[in-house]
Design an enzyme around this catalytic site. Structure first.
Site, PDB file in Angstrom:
ATOM      1  N   SER A 262       5.308  45.076 -22.013  1.00 25.58           N
ATOM      2  CA  SER A 262       4.175  44.183 -22.185  1.00 25.58           C
ATOM      3  C   SER A 262       4.297  43.400 -23.504  1.00 25.58           C
ATOM      4  O   SER A 262       5.300  42.726 -23.704  1.00 25.58           O
ATOM      5  CB  SER A 262       2.884  44.993 -22.100  1.00 25.58           C
ATOM      6  OG  SER A 262       1.865  44.196 -21.620  1.00 25.58           O
ATOM      7  N   TRP A 353      -1.092  39.427 -13.477  1.00 28.44           N
ATOM      8  CA  TRP A 353      -1.436  38.874 -14.802  1.00 28.44           C
ATOM      9  C   TRP A 353      -0.149  38.466 -15.532  1.00 28.44           C
ATOM     10  O   TRP A 353      -0.115  37.494 -16.268  1.00 28.44           O
ATOM     11  CB  TRP A 353      -2.211  39.936 -15.593  1.00 28.44           C
ATOM     12  CG  TRP A 353      -2.742  39.529 -16.931  1.00 28.44           C
ATOM     13  CD1 TRP A 353      -2.432  40.092 -18.139  1.00 28.44           C
ATOM     14  CD2 TRP A 353      -3.709  38.510 -17.211  1.00 28.44           C
ATOM     15  NE1 TRP A 353      -3.134  39.479 -19.154  1.00 28.44           N
ATOM     16  CE2 TRP A 353      -3.928  38.501 -18.609  1.00 28.44           C
ATOM     17  CE3 TRP A 353      -4.407  37.583 -16.431  1.00 28.44           C
ATOM     18  CZ2 TRP A 353      -4.813  37.622 -19.239  1.00 28.44           C
ATOM     19  CZ3 TRP A 353      -5.292  36.704 -17.059  1.00 28.44           C
ATOM     20  CH2 TRP A 353      -5.485  36.728 -18.444  1.00 28.44           C
ATOM     21  N   HIS A 404       0.794  47.627 -13.872  1.00 26.69           N
ATOM     22  CA  HIS A 404       1.351  47.304 -15.179  1.00 26.69           C
ATOM     23  C   HIS A 404       1.604  48.593 -15.962  1.00 26.69           C
ATOM     24  O   HIS A 404       0.660  49.276 -16.353  1.00 26.69           O
ATOM     25  CB  HIS A 404       0.298  46.444 -15.877  1.00 26.69           C
ATOM     26  CG  HIS A 404       0.665  45.937 -17.216  1.00 26.69           C
ATOM     27  ND1 HIS A 404       1.562  44.908 -17.400  1.00 26.69           N
ATOM     28  CD2 HIS A 404       0.238  46.292 -18.463  1.00 26.69           C
ATOM     29  CE1 HIS A 404       1.668  44.656 -18.693  1.00 26.69           C
ATOM     30  NE2 HIS A 404       0.886  45.477 -19.357  1.00 26.69           N
TER      31      HIS A 404
HETATM   32  C1  GCU Z   1      -2.949  41.997 -22.515  1.00 24.56           C
HETATM   33  C2  GCU Z   1      -2.302  40.667 -22.800  1.00 24.56           C
HETATM   34  C3  GCU Z   1      -0.848  40.621 -22.333  1.00 24.56           C
HETATM   35  C4  GCU Z   1      -0.077  41.814 -22.850  1.00 24.56           C
HETATM   36  C5  GCU Z   1      -0.801  43.094 -22.523  1.00 24.56           C
HETATM   37  C6  GCU Z   1      -0.179  44.347 -23.138  1.00 24.56           C
HETATM   38  O1  GCU Z   1      -3.119  42.151 -21.145  1.00 24.56           O
HETATM   39  O2  GCU Z   1      -3.072  39.661 -22.186  1.00 24.56           O
HETATM   40  O3  GCU Z   1      -0.215  39.438 -22.757  1.00 24.56           O
HETATM   41  O4  GCU Z   1       1.232  41.789 -22.346  1.00 24.56           O
HETATM   42  O5  GCU Z   1      -2.131  43.030 -23.011  1.00 24.56           O
HETATM   43  O6  GCU Z   1       0.541  44.259 -24.122  1.00 24.56           O
HETATM   44  O7  GCU Z   1      -0.453  45.429 -22.626  1.00 24.56           O
END
Ligand code: GCU
Length: 424
Positions: A262, A353, A404
């Site tokens: 992420s 997302w 995710h």
């Molecule tokens: C949020 C953010 C993302 C990121 C994520 C994470 O959802 O919007 O861009 O990748 O956090 O780091 O878990």
């Protein structure tokens, strides 16, 4: 006009058309092996109606061609790429997206704070370390944990893990299995591994600039608009951990991967652009500002990410809110900057997302650069089906079923890929 001249003109025109079409948004066929589940699209659209999750509504776009230089001429060969174009792209990403790192000279030392000699029934040595960075009379320190397999007369490859969740201490890593950083499995597969926590380097909090390494380097002064932000600072820390791995006799630091999930995945990609010592970058579900193409604006957008996380990207990136097509770069060029080294990208089926197709296409759109550099890479615009990893040359990709996350299955497929790259 004489005939050879006409012929040359026509073929140049055809070549430019091919170049434009090659980088234009691909059509998603009805029989694509992976399509977002319509129920997931409907659910997410209901949750966040101001964002687009529908493939049919992705705007038509043309990606900037990584092989066209700023003067409009085409990159001719690997030398031209290495000497001219790569530097141009680095400059664009530094000034428009991730910010510039400081050039302040510093010294670094690594202090051992704890050691477990027989971790995992004697399989590895584990150590708690502190990286101490000194500028003049001031110092900044961040902790990390490192495990090296006990192997005699053999150097092992290494994995630097960027932890953006809960810090995993030396003790916890040896006593509790954590799929986010499954140390035992990694070590059993013959890799050394080290992990640090993002917030120990630069707090992941837009209000806490003063407590991080960026403020330390700036001696407390506020950051100029084009200065590095947290993603770049965390990537810089991954390089400092690599500095340490280079000092270990048992580690072959020329075979090191940088891994993140992420926001950590965004960081891993940029870390490998800035530091060409990393042989492999693994971006897990990195999405916007990571592997996903900004121009698709599916799921998270430049506008939303720069508003909610202003400390991640340099200020200029926010100027592309709603006008992604004006970005002089897109994320496929991050992949191109890592070429001809190796890249592993992953998505998760329910993680719209992060725009799975955008993550995949950015890897594919770097293939002309891999080709120029003489390395095979994934070039098929059609995504693989869920849970079917695809590996071609120095690139690999999988889309895992589920949400995710970075878990055991992702690690397993990633390590299978890494095994094909590193020589053990
Ligand atoms: C949020 C953010 C993302 C990121 C994520 C994470 O959802 O919007 O861009 O990748 O956090 O780091 O878990």
């Amino acid at each position: 006009m004489n005939e050879p001249f006409l012929f040359k003109l026509c073929s140049q025109f055809i070549c430019s058309l091919i170049a434009i079409f090659a980088l234009a948004s691909p059509q998603v066929r009805a029989d694509e092996p992976w399509q977002a589940n319509p129920d997931t699209v409907a659910r997410l659209t209901k949750q966040r109606s101001e964002f687009n999750y529908d493939e049919a509504k992705v705007p038509a776009y043309t990606l900037p061609d990584p092989l066209v230089k700023s003067d409009g001429s085409k990159v001719t060969d690997a030398d031209d790429w290495n000497q001219t174009r790569r530097a141009e792209l680095m400059e664009l990403f530094r000034s428009q997206v991730y910010g510039r790192r400081p050039t302040t000279p510093y010294t670094i030392r690594f202090d051992k704070t704890a050691e477990i000699d027989d971790a995992f029934d004697g399989l590895a040595v584990g150590r708690s370390m502190s990286a101490v960075i000194t500028v003049g009379s001031r110092s900044y320190a961040f902790p990390f944990v490192v495990f090296v397999p006990k192997k005699e007369n053999q150097k092992v490859p290494a994995i630097v893990h960027i932890n953006n969740r809960n810090f995993i201490s030396l003790k916890t890593a040896t006593t509790e299995h954590d799929p986010f950083w499954p140390v035992k499995s990694i070590v059993e597969r013959g890799y050394a591994t080290a992990s640090f926590h993002t917030s120990d380097v630069d707090p992941d909090d837009k209000t806490r600039y003063a407590d991080g390494v960026r403020s330390f380097f700036a001696d407390g002064k506020p950051p100029p608009d084009d200065a590095w932000r947290s993603l770049s600072a965390w990537g810089w820390a991954a390089s400092r951990v690599l500095d340490h791995l280079e000092t270990l006799d048992v580690v072959d630091a020329t075979q090191a991967a940088v891994v993140g999930h992420s926001r950590g995945g965004k960081t891993a990609l940029w870390a490998a652009c800035e530091d060409t010592r990393f042989a492999i970058a693994y971006s897990n579900n990195s999405g916007c500002g990571g592997a996903a193409l900004s121009r698709r604006a599916l799921g998270e957008t430049v506008g939303r990410i720069t508003e909610v996380f202003p400390h991640w990207f340099c200020k200029n990136f926010a100027d592309y809110t709603g006008r992604e097509k004006h970005l002089p770069v897109d994320q496929h060029e991050v992949m191109a900057l890592i070429a001809p080294r190796s890249i592993y990208v992953t998505s998760a089926d329910e993680d719209l997302w992060a725009d799975p197709r955008g993550e995949y296409l950015s890897l594919v759109s770097a293939s002309p650069v891999f080709r120029l550099l003489g390395i095979d890479s994934i070039a098929d615009e059609s995504m693989p089906a869920v849970n079917q990893p695809r590996v071609v040359g120095h690139t690999g990709y999988h889309i895992r079923s589920g949400a995710h996350n970075l878990g055991e299955q992702d690690w397993k497929w990633f390590l299978n890929f890494a095994d094909t790259i590193v020589k053990q």
